[in-house]
Design an enzyme around this catalytic site. Structure first.
Site, PDB file in Angstrom:
ATOM      1  N   TYR A  35      26.311   6.383   3.119  1.00  0.00           N
ATOM      2  CA  TYR A  35      25.278   6.907   2.222  1.00  0.00           C
ATOM      3  C   TYR A  35      25.305   8.434   2.131  1.00  0.00           C
ATOM      4  O   TYR A  35      24.722   9.018   1.221  1.00  0.00           O
ATOM      5  CB  TYR A  35      23.878   6.494   2.697  1.00  0.00           C
ATOM      6  CG  TYR A  35      23.582   5.028   2.694  1.00  0.00           C
ATOM      7  CD1 TYR A  35      24.490   4.080   2.218  1.00  0.00           C
ATOM      8  CD2 TYR A  35      22.368   4.552   3.195  1.00  0.00           C
ATOM      9  CE1 TYR A  35      24.198   2.725   2.239  1.00  0.00           C
ATOM     10  CE2 TYR A  35      22.072   3.201   3.214  1.00  0.00           C
ATOM     11  CZ  TYR A  35      22.987   2.289   2.746  1.00  0.00           C
ATOM     12  OH  TYR A  35      22.697   0.950   2.777  1.00  0.00           O
ATOM     13  N   LEU A  62      14.362  -6.383  -4.106  1.00  0.00           N
ATOM     14  CA  LEU A  62      13.823  -6.529  -5.459  1.00  0.00           C
ATOM     15  C   LEU A  62      14.957  -6.689  -6.469  1.00  0.00           C
ATOM     16  O   LEU A  62      14.715  -6.655  -7.682  1.00  0.00           O
ATOM     17  CB  LEU A  62      12.960  -5.311  -5.823  1.00  0.00           C
ATOM     18  CG  LEU A  62      11.856  -4.972  -4.811  1.00  0.00           C
ATOM     19  CD1 LEU A  62      11.130  -3.704  -5.215  1.00  0.00           C
ATOM     20  CD2 LEU A  62      10.880  -6.134  -4.670  1.00  0.00           C
ATOM     21  N   ILE A  81      13.874  -4.052   3.463  1.00  0.00           N
ATOM     22  CA  ILE A  81      14.025  -2.594   3.429  1.00  0.00           C
ATOM     23  C   ILE A  81      14.146  -2.127   1.974  1.00  0.00           C
ATOM     24  O   ILE A  81      15.204  -1.649   1.547  1.00  0.00           O
ATOM     25  CB  ILE A  81      15.218  -2.111   4.278  1.00  0.00           C
ATOM     26  CG1 ILE A  81      16.493  -2.909   3.965  1.00  0.00           C
ATOM     27  CG2 ILE A  81      14.891  -2.179   5.758  1.00  0.00           C
ATOM     28  CD1 ILE A  81      17.750  -2.304   4.573  1.00  0.00           C
TER      29      ILE A  81
END
Length: 270
Positions: free
Chosen positions: A43, A184, A223
């Protein structure tokens, strides 16, 4: 922080630009009440996550901090795993992480070389828990045979449109957490009529319904990524949303599959 105290809602921190934003985002999340933060070597934001934790009023011992290494081409060779782990700690500015994941079982992942390095990090106190990410049941079986440390968690994409029933059952059977990234579906769940209907019934957002559905499952943590205080607060509020049996069954029965993270090296594509 021990694995049995894993906060079930954490902050995902992946972004493909403006990595420095995570210094402010993580500080805001900790201020809002998050106590679980998830990052990764690839990341390229570990230093900012670490700065945020160091600058926060929340004690380091009260933050469940996770990171990942051994991506498709990180480190370049399996034998470099120990150095990669040390690099994560150095960038985060910490002596240990609460959870250390193997990020992908692909390309240069060699279980006989990589997993002993994770065991060594566990024995040396560099990580309090060892975990895996994006594995199949067969690869989980193989890893559990090699690891000396207990498997604490398995992280995968999981949401109402990718329900991962087999891996959720595996987590319960073998007593580890299933940690859901992209819970999501990067917004895909918002357009699902069942999710919209349940959200309207409870006067909440589709995001809160999706998170509450996941939290209704045994051994599951989530998360979601969030960058605004408002969304962080809304996500945490999902802990207080109680879906009834009919809500849960309707979501269980969604007949649609969508995978947001679908690289060629994913084990499901092999």
């Amino acid at each position: 922080m021990p694995i049995d105290s894993l906060p079930r809602i954490g902050l995902g921190t992946y972004s493909d630009d403006n990595r420095a934003q995570w210094r402010d985002n993580v500080r805001t999340a900790l201020d809002v009440g998050y106590r679980h933060v998830d990052t990764a070597q690839v990341y390229e934001n570990e230093e900012y996550v670490g700065q945020a934790i160091a600058e926060s009023d929340v004690d380091r011992e009260d933050v469940f901090l996770s990171t990942k290494t051994v991506h498709v081409d990180v480190p370049p060779e399996p034998e470099d795993t120990a150095d990669a782990i040390d690099g994560c700690l150095d960038r985060l500015g910490v002596d240990y992480v609460d959870m250390l994941y193997v990020h992908w079982p692909a390309d240069n992942y060699d279980p006989e070389v990589v997993l002993p390095a994770f065991d060594e990090a566990y024995e040396q106190g560099k990580t309090r828990n060892v975990a895996l990410s994006n594995f199949s049941p067969a690869l989980l079986d193989e890893a559990r045979e090699i690891l000396g440390a207990p498997l604490a968690a398995h992280q995968v994409e999981c949401h109402p449109l990718l329900q991962q029933e087999e891996l959720r059952e595996y987590a319960v059977e073998h007593d580890h957490w299933l940690v859901c990234y992209s819970p999501l579906g990067k917004g895909a769940v918002f357009d699902e009529p069942v999710i919209q209907d349940v959200a309207e019934k409870h006067d909440v957002s589709p995001a809160q319904v999706s998170l509450a559905w996941l939290l209704s499952k045994e051994n599951v943590a989530v998360i979601p990524k969030a960058s605004s205080r408002e969304h962080m607060e809304q996500n945490l509020a999902a802990r207080d949303l109680e879906l009834d049996d009919d809500d849960i069954q309707r979501i269980d029965d969604i007949d649609r599959t969508y995978r947001e993270i679908d690289p060629q090296h994913g084990v499901w594509n092999q």
